[in-house]
Design an enzyme around this catalytic site. Structure first.
Site, PDB file in Angstrom:
ATOM      1  N   ASP A 105     -24.988  38.722  40.591  1.00 49.96           N
ATOM      2  CA  ASP A 105     -25.064  37.316  41.062  1.00 49.96           C
ATOM      3  C   ASP A 105     -25.484  37.044  42.531  1.00 49.96           C
ATOM      4  O   ASP A 105     -25.740  36.117  42.711  1.00 49.96           O
ATOM      5  CB  ASP A 105     -23.631  36.559  40.795  1.00 49.96           C
ATOM      6  CG  ASP A 105     -23.473  36.410  38.835  1.00 49.96           C
ATOM      7  OD1 ASP A 105     -24.522  36.303  38.440  1.00 49.96           O
ATOM      8  OD2 ASP A 105     -22.306  36.245  38.733  1.00 49.96           O
TER       9      ASP A 105
ATOM     10  N   SER B   8     -10.276  29.644  42.004  1.00 50.74           N
ATOM     11  CA  SER B   8      -9.143  30.725  42.408  1.00 50.74           C
ATOM     12  C   SER B   8      -8.232  29.729  43.118  1.00 50.74           C
ATOM     13  O   SER B   8      -7.102  30.082  43.268  1.00 50.74           O
ATOM     14  CB  SER B   8      -9.705  31.729  42.911  1.00 50.74           C
ATOM     15  OG  SER B   8     -10.055  31.336  44.253  1.00 50.74           O
TER      16      SER B   8
END
Length: 266
Positions: free
Chosen positions: A51, A168
């Site tokens: 990624d 997160s």
């Protein structure tokens, strides 16, 4: 998919992936797609890596909106941007010959620091203090002073980046079909003297954000665009909005954004 005829490989690992690249050139040749030497010639830009490599490929080639970006992973694992794995040549060939494969568009955000040129993000923009203390800034929504922030910093994410740093921190996951951006705080100070909303905020394409940095406290905040650090001295103003531009990727029937989100988190 018949209009996609030329592919450029973004291969930052050089010698390490030379054999992989040669194999891929043969795979795409079998579906009548020619390998070209520059991204300007290509209507497909393929990253070879993970990624992070995909994000680099988009950034290093200028967030082209006239081509399709694809990610080809070299290791096993779950990825958000890599639809293919080097071990599965058949899946690549089927994707470029199947009538079920579609092109999808991902929103991106644009960031202007002071009066410098505009930068783009597919994942997120982050800003935090460069010293061991909190940073202070005024946050404007359009021209309206919404809050005076005092804390570690902020993250502004595009929809595809909402599953990363933003998540997160307790931010929401945003459908990439929505042209939106999300502001999430990093450890804001909330007491009798300082007050922020204390939660993530999702903004439509019609909204813009302006961050006015308190110059008395921090002239050199640490900033990043996706996975790349930004060095700008004497930062006093950052303007952020959803861009009119988008990037294009492939939409595979069994590998949509929500398929990948499920695999990564559930």
């Amino acid at each position: 998919m018949n209009h996609l005829k030329k592919i450029y490989f973004f291969d930052p690992f050089g010698k390490e992936t030379k054999k992989i690249r040669k194999d891929l050139e043969e795979v795409f040749a079998r579906v009548d797609i020619e390998t070209v030497k520059t991204s300007d010639e290509a209507d497909i830009i393929a990253s070879i890596g993970g990624d992070g490599t995909f994000l680099q490929s988009v950034r290093k080639t200028g967030f082209k909106d006239d081509c399709v970006y694809i990610g080809i992973a070299v290791r096993d694992g779950q990825y958000l941007y890599c639809d293919f794995n080097i071990k599965d040549h058949k899946a690549i060939e089927e994707a470029f010959t199947s009538s079920e494969t579609k092109v999808r568009k991902y929103p991106i955000i644009e960031v202007k620091i002071n009066d410098n040129q505009t930068n783009y993000c597919l994942n997120e923009f982050t800003l935090r203090s460069s010293i061991v203390k909190t940073i202070m800034m005024d946050i404007y929504i359009n021209d309206f002073l919404f809050e005076q922030f005092h804390g570690d910093g902020i993250v502004v994410s595009a929809p595809t980046g909402s599953t990363g740093y933003n998540k997160s921190l307790g931010g929401a996951v945003i459908d990439p079909m929505l042209p939106a951006m999300q502001l999430t705080e990093l450890a804001s100070v909330n007491n009798n003297k300082f007050r922020t909303l204390g939660t993530s905020i999702v903004f439509s394409k019609e909204r813009s954000l302006t961050l006015m940095i308190d110059q008395a406290h921090d002239h050199y905040p640490i900033m990043s665009l996706d996975n790349e650090a930004v060095a700008v001295q004497n930062t006093d103003r950052v303007e952020i909005k959803v861009s009119d531009r988008t990037i294009q990727t492939l939409r595979l029937p069994n590998n949509t954004f929500w398929h990948k989100t499920q695999r990564n988190f559930l």
